[in-house]
Design a protein around this motif. Structure first.
Motif, short mmCIF file in Angstrom:
data_model
loop_
_atom_site.label_atom_id
_atom_site.label_comp_id
_atom_site.label_asym_id
_atom_site.label_seq_id
_atom_site.Cartn_x
_atom_site.Cartn_y
_atom_site.Cartn_z
N MET A 1 0.86 -1.17 0.00
CA MET A 1 0.00 0.00 0.00
C MET A 1 0.91 1.23 0.00
SD MET A 1 -3.05 1.20 2.63
CE MET A 1 -3.56 -0.42 3.01
N GLY A 2 0.66 2.15 -0.92
CA GLY A 2 1.49 3.34 -1.03
C GLY A 2 1.17 4.39 0.03
N PRO A 3 1.98 5.43 0.10
CA PRO A 3 1.80 6.46 1.13
C PRO A 3 0.48 7.20 1.03
CG PRO A 3 3.47 7.14 -0.47
CD PRO A 3 3.13 5.71 -0.76
N GLU A 4 -0.02 7.39 -0.18
CA GLU A 4 -1.30 8.10 -0.32
C GLU A 4 -2.44 7.32 0.32
OE1 GLU A 4 0.57 7.25 -3.01
OE2 GLU A 4 1.46 9.17 -3.59
N ARG A 5 -2.41 6.01 0.15
CA ARG A 5 -3.47 5.18 0.74
C ARG A 5 -3.34 5.12 2.25
NH1 ARG A 5 -3.68 -0.02 -3.06
NH2 ARG A 5 -1.99 0.84 -4.24
N TRP A 6 -2.11 5.05 2.77
CA TRP A 6 -1.92 5.06 4.22
C TRP A 6 -2.43 6.37 4.81
CZ3 TRP A 6 -1.51 1.20 7.24
CH2 TRP A 6 -0.84 0.04 6.86
N GLN A 7 -2.12 7.49 4.16
CA GLN A 7 -2.58 8.79 4.65
C GLN A 7 -4.10 8.87 4.64
OE1 GLN A 7 -0.33 11.16 1.85
NE2 GLN A 7 0.97 11.92 3.50
N THR A 8 -4.71 8.37 3.59
CA THR A 8 -6.16 8.38 3.48
C THR A 8 -6.78 7.52 4.57
OG1 THR A 8 -5.99 8.66 1.09
CG2 THR A 8 -8.12 7.96 1.94
N LEU A 9 -6.24 6.35 4.79
CA LEU A 9 -6.72 5.47 5.84
C LEU A 9 -6.57 6.12 7.21
CD1 LEU A 9 -7.90 2.70 6.47
CD2 LEU A 9 -5.57 1.81 6.57
N TYR A 10 -5.46 6.78 7.43
CA TYR A 10 -5.22 7.47 8.70
C TYR A 10 -6.27 8.56 8.94
CZ TYR A 10 -2.86 10.15 12.32
OH TYR A 10 -2.56 10.81 13.47
N VAL A 11 -6.54 9.35 7.90
CA VAL A 11 -7.54 10.42 8.03
C VAL A 11 -8.92 9.81 8.33
CG1 VAL A 11 -8.81 12.19 6.74
CG2 VAL A 11 -6.32 12.10 6.62
N LEU A 12 -9.28 8.76 7.63
CA LEU A 12 -10.58 8.14 7.86
C LEU A 12 -10.69 7.56 9.27
CD1 LEU A 12 -11.16 6.37 4.44
CD2 LEU A 12 -12.23 8.48 5.28
N THR A 13 -9.63 6.94 9.77
CA THR A 13 -9.70 6.38 11.12
C THR A 13 -9.81 7.47 12.18
OG1 THR A 13 -7.29 6.23 11.30
CG2 THR A 13 -8.46 4.27 10.53
N ALA A 14 -9.34 8.66 11.89
CA ALA A 14 -9.46 9.76 12.83
C ALA A 14 -10.92 10.13 13.06
CB ALA A 14 -8.69 10.98 12.33
N TYR A 15 -11.79 9.78 12.13
CA TYR A 15 -13.22 10.10 12.23
C TYR A 15 -14.08 8.87 12.52
CZ TYR A 15 -11.86 14.61 10.49
OH TYR A 15 -11.26 15.83 10.36
N ALA A 16 -13.46 7.74 12.80
CA ALA A 16 -14.20 6.49 13.03
C ALA A 16 -14.77 6.44 14.44
CB ALA A 16 -13.29 5.30 12.80
N ASN A 17 -15.94 5.80 14.55
CA ASN A 17 -16.53 5.60 15.87
C ASN A 17 -16.05 4.26 16.43
OD1 ASN A 17 -18.07 3.56 14.66
ND2 ASN A 17 -19.91 4.81 14.49
N ALA A 18 -16.58 3.85 17.56
CA ALA A 18 -16.14 2.61 18.23
C ALA A 18 -16.37 1.37 17.37
CB ALA A 18 -16.85 2.46 19.56
N GLU A 19 -17.34 1.42 16.46
CA GLU A 19 -17.63 0.29 15.57
C GLU A 19 -16.80 0.33 14.29
OE1 GLU A 19 -20.45 2.15 16.82
OE2 GLU A 19 -20.38 0.77 18.51
N GLY A 20 -15.96 1.35 14.15
CA GLY A 20 -15.13 1.46 12.95
C GLY A 20 -15.81 2.15 11.79
#
Length: 50
Positions: A1-20
């Motif tokens: 997985m390239g850096p752009e996808r890791w960054q995107t995943l990181y941003v999305l997890t910052a907004y995730a609730n307890a259920e993901g």
């Protein structure tokens, strides 16, 4: 997985609730990544699905 996808995943997890679950606005993701809407969409589409 390239850096752009890791960054995107990181941003999305910052907004995730307890259920993901996360539903940030597209503009929120764009601003967090510092990219265009088109680039953010490409990054999102390329994320692996669990």
């Amino acid at each position: 997985m390239g850096p752009e996808r890791w960054q995107t995943l990181y941003v999305l997890t910052a907004y995730a609730n307890a259920e993901g679950q996360c539903w940030p606005k597209q503009e929120t993701v764009v601003q967090a990544l510092g990219v265009t809407r088109k680039a953010a969409k490409v990054y999102y589409v390329k994320l692996p699905l669990a």
